[in-house]
Design a protein around this motif. Sequence first.
Motif, PDB file in Angstrom:
ATOM      1  N   ALA A   7      -6.205 -16.180  81.102  1.00  0.00           N
ATOM      2  CA  ALA A   7      -6.552 -15.256  82.172  1.00  0.00           C
ATOM      3  C   ALA A   7      -5.838 -16.094  83.286  1.00  0.00           C
ATOM      4  O   ALA A   7      -5.010 -15.607  84.369  1.00  0.00           O
ATOM      5  CB  ALA A   7      -8.034 -15.438  82.291  1.00  0.00           C
ATOM      6  N   ALA A   8      -5.751 -17.528  83.312  1.00  0.00           N
ATOM      7  CA  ALA A   8      -5.100 -18.310  84.351  1.00  0.00           C
ATOM      8  C   ALA A   8      -3.353 -17.952  84.377  1.00  0.00           C
ATOM      9  O   ALA A   8      -2.855 -17.976  85.144  1.00  0.00           O
ATOM     10  CB  ALA A   8      -5.442 -19.871  83.976  1.00  0.00           C
ATOM     11  N   LYS A   9      -3.149 -18.019  83.035  1.00  0.00           N
ATOM     12  CA  LYS A   9      -1.524 -17.648  82.934  1.00  0.00           C
ATOM     13  C   LYS A   9      -1.140 -16.533  83.437  1.00  0.00           C
ATOM     14  O   LYS A   9      -0.182 -16.225  84.048  1.00  0.00           O
ATOM     15  CB  LYS A   9      -0.969 -17.975  81.540  1.00  0.00           C
ATOM     16  CG  LYS A   9       0.393 -17.902  81.380  1.00  0.00           C
ATOM     17  CD  LYS A   9       0.991 -18.157  79.883  1.00  0.00           C
ATOM     18  CE  LYS A   9       2.292 -18.272  79.903  1.00  0.00           C
ATOM     19  NZ  LYS A   9       3.018 -16.962  80.098  1.00  0.00           N
ATOM     20  N   ALA A  10      -2.317 -15.465  83.107  1.00  0.00           N
ATOM     21  CA  ALA A  10      -1.845 -14.067  83.744  1.00  0.00           C
ATOM     22  C   ALA A  10      -1.868 -13.863  85.304  1.00  0.00           C
ATOM     23  O   ALA A  10      -0.976 -13.275  85.858  1.00  0.00           O
ATOM     24  CB  ALA A  10      -2.827 -13.065  83.247  1.00  0.00           C
ATOM     25  N   PRO A  45       0.031 -26.204  76.911  1.00  0.00           N
ATOM     26  CA  PRO A  45       0.426 -25.210  78.133  1.00  0.00           C
ATOM     27  C   PRO A  45       1.970 -24.993  77.926  1.00  0.00           C
ATOM     28  O   PRO A  45       2.533 -25.918  77.528  1.00  0.00           O
ATOM     29  CB  PRO A  45      -0.180 -25.800  79.203  1.00  0.00           C
ATOM     30  CG  PRO A  45      -0.402 -27.364  79.060  1.00  0.00           C
ATOM     31  CD  PRO A  45      -0.726 -27.353  77.534  1.00  0.00           C
ATOM     32  N   ASP A  46       2.305 -23.930  78.306  1.00  0.00           N
ATOM     33  CA  ASP A  46       3.917 -23.912  78.585  1.00  0.00           C
ATOM     34  C   ASP A  46       4.266 -24.858  79.284  1.00  0.00           C
ATOM     35  O   ASP A  46       3.641 -25.269  80.461  1.00  0.00           O
ATOM     36  CB  ASP A  46       4.002 -22.388  79.167  1.00  0.00           C
ATOM     37  CG  ASP A  46       3.800 -21.410  77.949  1.00  0.00           C
ATOM     38  OD1 ASP A  46       3.652 -21.430  76.716  1.00  0.00           O
ATOM     39  OD2 ASP A  46       3.814 -20.205  78.452  1.00  0.00           O
ATOM     40  N   PRO A  47       5.653 -25.124  79.301  1.00  0.00           N
ATOM     41  CA  PRO A  47       6.367 -26.107  80.597  1.00  0.00           C
ATOM     42  C   PRO A  47       6.270 -25.387  81.646  1.00  0.00           C
ATOM     43  O   PRO A  47       6.353 -24.287  81.814  1.00  0.00           O
ATOM     44  CB  PRO A  47       7.815 -26.145  79.812  1.00  0.00           C
ATOM     45  CG  PRO A  47       7.787 -25.798  78.462  1.00  0.00           C
ATOM     46  CD  PRO A  47       6.592 -25.202  78.228  1.00  0.00           C
ATOM     47  N   ALA A  97      -3.445 -25.595  88.045  1.00  0.00           N
ATOM     48  CA  ALA A  97      -4.551 -26.659  87.884  1.00  0.00           C
ATOM     49  C   ALA A  97      -5.433 -26.424  86.907  1.00  0.00           C
ATOM     50  O   ALA A  97      -6.002 -27.346  85.728  1.00  0.00           O
ATOM     51  CB  ALA A  97      -5.287 -27.179  89.070  1.00  0.00           C
ATOM     52  N   VAL A  98      -5.911 -25.185  86.482  1.00  0.00           N
ATOM     53  CA  VAL A  98      -6.731 -24.691  85.489  1.00  0.00           C
ATOM     54  C   VAL A  98      -5.808 -24.665  84.245  1.00  0.00           C
ATOM     55  O   VAL A  98      -6.463 -25.046  83.135  1.00  0.00           O
ATOM     56  CB  VAL A  98      -7.279 -23.147  85.934  1.00  0.00           C
ATOM     57  CG1 VAL A  98      -8.010 -22.659  84.484  1.00  0.00           C
ATOM     58  CG2 VAL A  98      -8.235 -23.309  87.007  1.00  0.00           C
ATOM     59  N   TYR A  99      -4.786 -23.954  84.443  1.00  0.00           N
ATOM     60  CA  TYR A  99      -3.906 -23.691  83.282  1.00  0.00           C
ATOM     61  C   TYR A  99      -3.548 -25.037  82.567  1.00  0.00           C
ATOM     62  O   TYR A  99      -3.672 -24.916  81.184  1.00  0.00           O
ATOM     63  CB  TYR A  99      -2.994 -22.883  83.471  1.00  0.00           C
ATOM     64  CG  TYR A  99      -1.929 -22.530  82.230  1.00  0.00           C
ATOM     65  CD1 TYR A  99      -2.393 -21.512  81.191  1.00  0.00           C
ATOM     66  CD2 TYR A  99      -0.639 -23.025  82.258  1.00  0.00           C
ATOM     67  CE1 TYR A  99      -1.465 -21.357  80.269  1.00  0.00           C
ATOM     68  CE2 TYR A  99       0.154 -22.934  81.307  1.00  0.00           C
ATOM     69  CZ  TYR A  99      -0.128 -22.022  80.164  1.00  0.00           C
ATOM     70  OH  TYR A  99       0.610 -21.932  79.004  1.00  0.00           O
TER      71      TYR A  99
END
Length: 274
Positions: A7-10, A45-47, A97-99
């Motif tokens: 959700a954070a990434k979205a 996490p993604d770069p 910061a979340v993701y």
Amino acid sequence: MASLFDAAKACLDAATPEDKLARTAQAAADFADGKFATLEDEREPDPIRMPGRPERPRLVPPRDLPRRGFGSDEGRAAFIHAVAHIEFNAIDLAWDAVYRFRTFPAAYYADWIGVAADEARHFAMLRARLREFGHDYGDFDAHNGLWEMAEKTAHDALARMALVPRVLEARGLDVTPGMIVKLRSLGDDATADILEVILREEVGHVAAGSRWFRWCCELHGREPRATFAHLLAQYARPVLYGPFNLEARAEAGFDPEELAALLALDAEARERKP
């Protein structure tokens, strides 16, 4: 059940203001309702990369932004746009910061999801005010300084907590009161009232940075004051200068020794100026 990190990434990937605000509101509501299955994720996490952004505003170096006074409607609109751009960036900073950092207590995620929701509301208020001046977000050029600090601190939650909330966002605590006074002197109480809300809530955002910076220091066996001073010297000396809003910074978690160190750094910088 959904993943908080997905959700954070979205939210980060959302490119339009409308989509970013809608996804932020939904993710915050889902978190409050306990709809995320877990707050742990073993996936890396993604770069870090640029988050989703609209085609406008055009991003330029800070030195290329024209200086405008508050005296004209155009100048005030440009000012409101600049603050709106800061708040739009701050939504992404909170979600990153979340993701990006996945080994924190639930209270950490609650703090930064709350910050993201606040920043989205601030942006919406400023955008509505900007439209009252006949403009919209994207009509003026902007810079990318806030996100550049996120890129520099993507490797280290301790550095992120020290430098984004406690340096860049804390600058708002220093400069916003003077802006409010100036706007009220010009009769622009509507914009000043929005800044009053932002100033009050940004104290809590910086306080969250202070809280989790110290948590990281304790986790890694680092002394907070010396660590903060080292990070300032390494990353943030050019953007740290007075005058400082000492009362608001104290409320936001700066202790007396840290405030004294900030004043000493500012005095040293002033002495070096020709």
